[in-house]
Design an enzyme around this catalytic site. Structure first.
Site, short mmCIF file in Angstrom:
data_model
loop_
_atom_site.label_atom_id
_atom_site.label_comp_id
_atom_site.label_asym_id
_atom_site.label_seq_id
_atom_site.Cartn_x
_atom_site.Cartn_y
_atom_site.Cartn_z
N ASN A 64 35.66 41.25 49.57
CA ASN A 64 36.53 40.54 50.54
C ASN A 64 36.53 39.03 50.31
O ASN A 64 36.66 38.25 51.25
CB ASN A 64 36.13 40.86 52.00
N ASP A 107 39.04 44.21 39.27
CA ASP A 107 38.07 43.31 39.89
C ASP A 107 37.91 42.07 39.01
O ASP A 107 37.48 42.18 37.86
CB ASP A 107 36.75 44.08 40.01
N CYS A 126 37.97 37.94 46.89
CA CYS A 126 38.95 37.70 45.81
C CYS A 126 40.26 38.43 46.07
O CYS A 126 41.27 37.81 46.43
CB CYS A 126 38.39 38.14 44.45
N ARG A 127 40.28 39.74 45.87
CA ARG A 127 41.55 40.47 45.88
C ARG A 127 42.14 40.66 47.27
O ARG A 127 43.34 40.42 47.47
CB ARG A 127 41.37 41.84 45.20
N SER A 128 41.33 41.12 48.24
CA SER A 128 41.95 41.41 49.55
C SER A 128 42.37 40.14 50.31
O SER A 128 43.41 40.16 50.97
CB SER A 128 41.07 42.34 50.40
N CYS A 136 38.99 45.33 49.60
CA CYS A 136 38.45 45.33 48.24
C CYS A 136 36.93 45.48 48.35
O CYS A 136 36.43 45.98 49.36
CB CYS A 136 38.86 44.08 47.48
P1 4NP Z 1 36.66 41.29 45.41
O1 4NP Z 1 35.81 40.75 44.18
O2 4NP Z 1 36.22 42.71 45.66
O3 4NP Z 1 38.07 41.23 44.91
O4 4NP Z 1 36.40 40.36 46.57
C1 4NP Z 1 34.41 40.85 44.13
C2 4NP Z 1 33.63 39.92 44.77
C3 4NP Z 1 32.26 39.99 44.68
C4 4NP Z 1 31.68 41.00 43.93
C5 4NP Z 1 32.46 41.93 43.29
C6 4NP Z 1 33.84 41.86 43.39
N1 4NP Z 1 30.29 41.05 43.81
O5 4NP Z 1 29.79 41.94 43.09
O6 4NP Z 1 29.56 40.25 44.41
#
Ligand code: 4NP
Length: 159
Positions: free
Chosen positions: A10, A126, A12-14, A7
């Site tokens: 790294n 996201d 939340c989703r992955s 993602c």
């Molecule tokens: P992820 O979520 O891609 O599912 O881990 C996010 C975590 C942090 C950010 C964006 C999405 N960020 O912009 O910091």
């Protein structure tokens, strides 16, 4: 069989996909044949544990998320058989890092594996800046798609 879930951050989703898939792999008795990791296309959260909101939803569903965030590297395209992107922006970033058709062929979208299909919508949204309910939705989408992924692995339909 080595699968890398990818993602943006790294956190939340992955890590959610990695945790859900780890439980499915264990349930299928495939721990010895399927290796799982996760990574982000971005570097902001490198070294951080999973987001507390993602961890809380996972725990409520009986699953502990672990690991520390890391960024995708070019070596990942050698180390893994499959690089599974959470959304189309992640996939675009992965394809940008690829060298040649063999590496490109390893890049997939998670929701392609959802047996119910996402219709036009192939992204796991996201959840980072959204309302807390976004994390429940992420878990549900990830769970549905990972169920399809484990079936394809069991059926020998993937490399
Ligand atoms: P992820 O979520 O891609 O599912 O881990 C996010 C975590 C942090 C950010 C964006 C999405 N960020 O912009 O910091």
């Amino acid at each position: 069989m080595k699968v890398l879930f990818v993602c943006l951050g790294n956190i939340c989703r992955s890590p959610t996909a990695e945790g859900v898939m780890r439980a499915l792999v264990a349930g299928a008795g495939l721990d010895d044949t399927v290796e799982l990791e996760s990574a982000g296309t971005g570097s902001w959260h490198v070294g951080s544990p999973p987001d507390a909101r993602a961890a809380e939803v996972a725990l409520a569903r009986g699953m502990a998320l672990d690991g520390r965030a890391r960024q995708v590297t070019p070596a990942d395209f050698h180390r893994f058989d499959l690089l599974v992107a959470m959304d189309r922006a992640n996939r675009r970033e992965l394809l940008r890092l690829c060298n040649g058709p063999d590496e490109r062929a390893k890049v997939r979208l998670l929701r392609e594996f959802d047996p119910a299909g996402g219709g036009e919508e192939l992204d796991v949204p996201d959840p980072y800046y959204g309302a807390d309910g976004g994390f429940e939705e992420v878990f549900d989408l990830v769970e549905a798609a990972c169920a399809g992924l484990i079936e394809q692995i069991r059926a020998g339909e993937l490399p």
